[in-house]
Structures are given as structure tokens and as C-alpha cells.
Design a protein around this motif. Structure first.
Motif, mmCIF file in Angstrom:
data_model
loop_
_atom_site.group_PDB
_atom_site.id
_atom_site.type_symbol
_atom_site.label_atom_id
_atom_site.label_comp_id
_atom_site.label_asym_id
_atom_site.label_seq_id
_atom_site.Cartn_x
_atom_site.Cartn_y
_atom_site.Cartn_z
ATOM 1 N N TYR A 36 0.763 -1.357 -0.199
ATOM 2 C CA TYR A 36 0.149 0.246 -0.028
ATOM 3 C C TYR A 36 0.396 0.691 0.122
ATOM 4 O O TYR A 36 0.742 2.366 -0.562
ATOM 5 C CB TYR A 36 -0.827 0.279 1.285
ATOM 6 N N GLY A 70 -11.470 -8.132 3.954
ATOM 7 C CA GLY A 70 -9.745 -7.741 3.121
ATOM 8 C C GLY A 70 -10.658 -6.051 2.614
ATOM 9 O O GLY A 70 -10.762 -6.498 1.570
ATOM 10 N N ASN A 76 -13.161 2.435 -3.651
ATOM 11 C CA ASN A 76 -13.936 1.797 -4.721
ATOM 12 C C ASN A 76 -15.431 1.547 -4.870
ATOM 13 O O ASN A 76 -16.117 0.933 -5.223
ATOM 14 C CB ASN A 76 -13.334 0.697 -5.849
ATOM 15 N N ASP A 91 -9.412 -5.156 7.872
ATOM 16 C CA ASP A 91 -7.946 -5.407 6.338
ATOM 17 C C ASP A 91 -7.041 -5.636 7.650
ATOM 18 O O ASP A 91 -7.246 -5.414 8.802
ATOM 19 C CB ASP A 91 -7.926 -4.664 5.974
HETATM 20 C C1 LIG Z 1 -6.028 -7.397 -3.292
HETATM 21 S S1 LIG Z 1 -6.999 -6.461 -2.698
HETATM 22 C C2 LIG Z 1 -8.653 -5.943 -2.341
HETATM 23 C C3 LIG Z 1 -9.041 -4.969 -1.299
HETATM 24 C C4 LIG Z 1 -10.750 -4.450 -1.526
HETATM 25 N N1 LIG Z 1 -11.491 -6.101 -1.375
HETATM 26 C C5 LIG Z 1 -11.117 -4.654 -3.220
HETATM 27 O O1 LIG Z 1 -11.637 -5.411 -3.509
HETATM 28 O O2 LIG Z 1 -10.548 -3.363 -3.234
HETATM 29 C C6 LIG Z 1 -6.695 -7.835 -0.945
HETATM 30 C C7 LIG Z 1 -6.965 -7.114 0.221
HETATM 31 O O3 LIG Z 1 -7.054 -8.253 0.877
HETATM 32 C C8 LIG Z 1 -6.147 -7.942 2.717
HETATM 33 N N2 LIG Z 1 -5.667 -9.210 3.529
HETATM 34 C C9 LIG Z 1 -4.572 -10.146 2.448
HETATM 35 N N3 LIG Z 1 -4.913 -11.094 3.787
HETATM 36 C C10 LIG Z 1 -5.434 -10.279 4.425
HETATM 37 C C11 LIG Z 1 -6.133 -11.394 5.991
HETATM 38 N N4 LIG Z 1 -4.901 -12.027 5.800
HETATM 39 N N5 LIG Z 1 -7.111 -10.576 6.822
HETATM 40 C C12 LIG Z 1 -7.103 -9.197 6.232
HETATM 41 N N6 LIG Z 1 -6.934 -8.690 5.278
HETATM 42 C C13 LIG Z 1 -5.813 -9.444 4.744
HETATM 43 C C14 LIG Z 1 -5.418 -6.796 1.575
HETATM 44 O O4 LIG Z 1 -4.060 -6.238 2.542
HETATM 45 C C15 LIG Z 1 -5.286 -6.009 0.862
HETATM 46 O O5 LIG Z 1 -6.671 -4.916 1.061
#
Ligand SMILES: C[S@@+](CC[C@H](N)C(=O)[O-])C[C@H]1O[C@@H](n2cnc3c(N)ncnc32)[C@H](O)[C@@H]1O
Length: 222
Positions: A36, A70, A76, A91
Motif C-alpha cells: 500500500y 479484506g 471503490n 483489513d
Molecule cells: C486485492 S486487495 C482487495 C481489496 C478490496 N477488497 C477490493 O476489492 O478493492 C486484497 C486485500 O486483502 C487484504 N488481506 C490479505 N490477507 C488478509 C488477511 N489475512 N486478513 C485481512 N486482510 C487481508 C490485503 O491487505 C488487501 O487490502
């Protein structure tokens, strides 16, 4: 950085990331914070596909309470004031959550946390897992999906988004076989053909209504 380069980097790092980074909560969180901080996920903020899960939710729960696991920056997701009762985003990245809080949207709350161990006494009309399931292992995502119905209101549903079904087959299989019924599947289009999908899961398969319509989806994921 070009989308092609991002994809290639993602493929190269997938195995070490899976083996060494994801199992460790702190390292995993630091990795996401770094991404990020580098702005690797900034492009997500301009994506327009956040309207899709919101209009899906509207069909079973007007004025919903929403849990977004997450959530990233959540920028968005076009949460129009008055169209939802409460939105809670979780997150693992502090940086993403700081950006989400800075949006200052009404009736929202956020937590930094690992969705693999997330629990709550609240109940939600919709639980979103948008583009996040493949950052868990197959076993972790199956365990999470099986736990989530306990966090739903009686009218609640789970919405799982994957950007490309062909590249995330293992996880699509998990979604379809985890034991929580898939009651609708909305394909998303990349260019000319179907690629990704929104899977809607319910605690019971009382009203199966697989949808055939499609919507434009995301073109890339780092
Ligand atoms: C590809 S981004 C998608 C963000 C959002 N959901 C979107 O669709 O715009 C994946 C997100 O999952 C979060 N993430 C990954 N593993 C995670 C976990 N174990 N617990 C919480 N968040 C997690 C990351 O920090 C990231 O913000």
C-alpha cells in the motif's frame, strides 16, 4: 509498472509468499503495508465494479448492514449516504485502514485485523470477500467460508468476488464445495469474454437463483 509486469512478478512470488509470508500474521501485515505504501493497489480505488455487490445486496437486503473482509481502502465501494445502515471494514493492512478511515464516510467503522481469525458478536446482512480469498490458503478460505454463516442475519448472504475464474480455479472449487450453498453466480467480463465472478452464498439453499447476466469486471490484479 505495467499490468503484464505486475502479473509476472505476482506469479514469481506466489510460492514463497504462500509458504513463508502468509502463515505469519506480522510479516503478512508488513508485506501488505509495504504494497500500500508503494501505491501498488492505488488502481483499485478507481475501479467501478464496487457498484455490483451493492446492487446485488439490495436484492435481498435494502438498507443493509455490511461486513467487508479484506476491505482495502474501501474507496471503490460507492456507499451512498442513506443506502446502507452500517458498513464495517476489516483489513490486515494498517495503511489501507488509515486510508479507509480518512474517507470519513457516515455510518462506517474499521478494524485492522486478520480475517483468518476474525470474529464478532454483530450480525450482518451481507459479508463481502472481494478479491481476497486467494490470499489465504485453500484450507483457510474453506474454514472461513464455513464460519461466516454464523455472522449473518436471517436474511444475510455472503458475496465472494474473484477477478478471473480460470486463474483461481482452486479457490472457485473451495467456494463451490465448502458446504455453504452458492445461490447465485454473476459472471464479470474482461474485454470480450466472461472471466471473473461474484458468488453469492447463503446459510441455506432455500431460494437458489443462479443469475446468467454479466457485468464488467477487473482487468488486472498484481
Ligand atoms: C486485492 S486487495 C482487495 C481489496 C478490496 N477488497 C477490493 O476489492 O478493492 C486484497 C486485500 O486483502 C487484504 N488481506 C490479505 N490477507 C488478509 C488477511 N489475512 N486478513 C485481512 N486482510 C487481508 C490485503 O491487505 C488487501 O487490502
Amino acid at each position: 509498472m505495467s499490468n503484464g509486469l505486475l502479473r509476472a512478478l505476482s506469479r514469481l512470488t506466489r510460492i514463497p509468499v504462500r509458504l513463508f509470508v502468509r502463515p505469519n500474521r506480522r510479516i503478512n501485515a508488513a508485506m501488505w503495508d509495504t504494497q500500500y505504501a508503494l501505491g501498488l493497489w492505488s488502481y483499485l480505488d478507481g475501479m467501478s465494479d464496487g457498484t455490483v455487490p451493492l446492487s446485488l445486496i439490495e436484492t435481498w437486503a435494502p438498507q443493509p448492514t455490511i461486513l467487508d473482509l479484506g476491505c482495502g481502502t474501501s474507496a471503490n465501494l460507492p456507499l451512498a449516504p442513506g443506502s446502507y445502515r452500517h458498513y464495517h471494514g476489516v483489513d490486515i493492512s494498517r495503511k489501507a485502514i488509515a486510508q479507509a478511515r480518512a474517507l470519513g464516510r457516515p455510518n462506517t467503522s474499521f478494524d485492522v485485523g486478520d480475517i483468518r481469525t476474525f470474529d464478532s458478536s454483530e450480525r450482518y446482512d451481507a459479508i463481502l470477500l472481494r478479491e481476497v480469498i486467494y490470499y489465504l490458503s485453500g484450507a483457510e478460505s474453506a474454514a472461513l467460508l464455513r464460519r461466516l454463516p454464523a455472522l449473518l442475519t436471517p436474511r444475510g448472504r455472503i458475496v465472494v468476488q474473484v477477478y478471473d475464474v480460470s486463474q483461481t480455479g482452486e479457490f472457485v472449487e473451495v467456494i463451490r464445495t465448502c458446504g455453504v450453498p452458492v445461490v447465485a453466480e454473476v459472471p464479470t467480463w474482461l474485454g470480450d469474454g466472461p472471466a471473473g465472478a461474484f458468488f453469492v452464498l447463503a446459510a441455506s439453499a432455500e431460494h437458489p437463483s443462479a443469475q446468467s447476466g454479466g457485468v464488467d469486471g477487473r482487468a488486472v490484479a498484481p
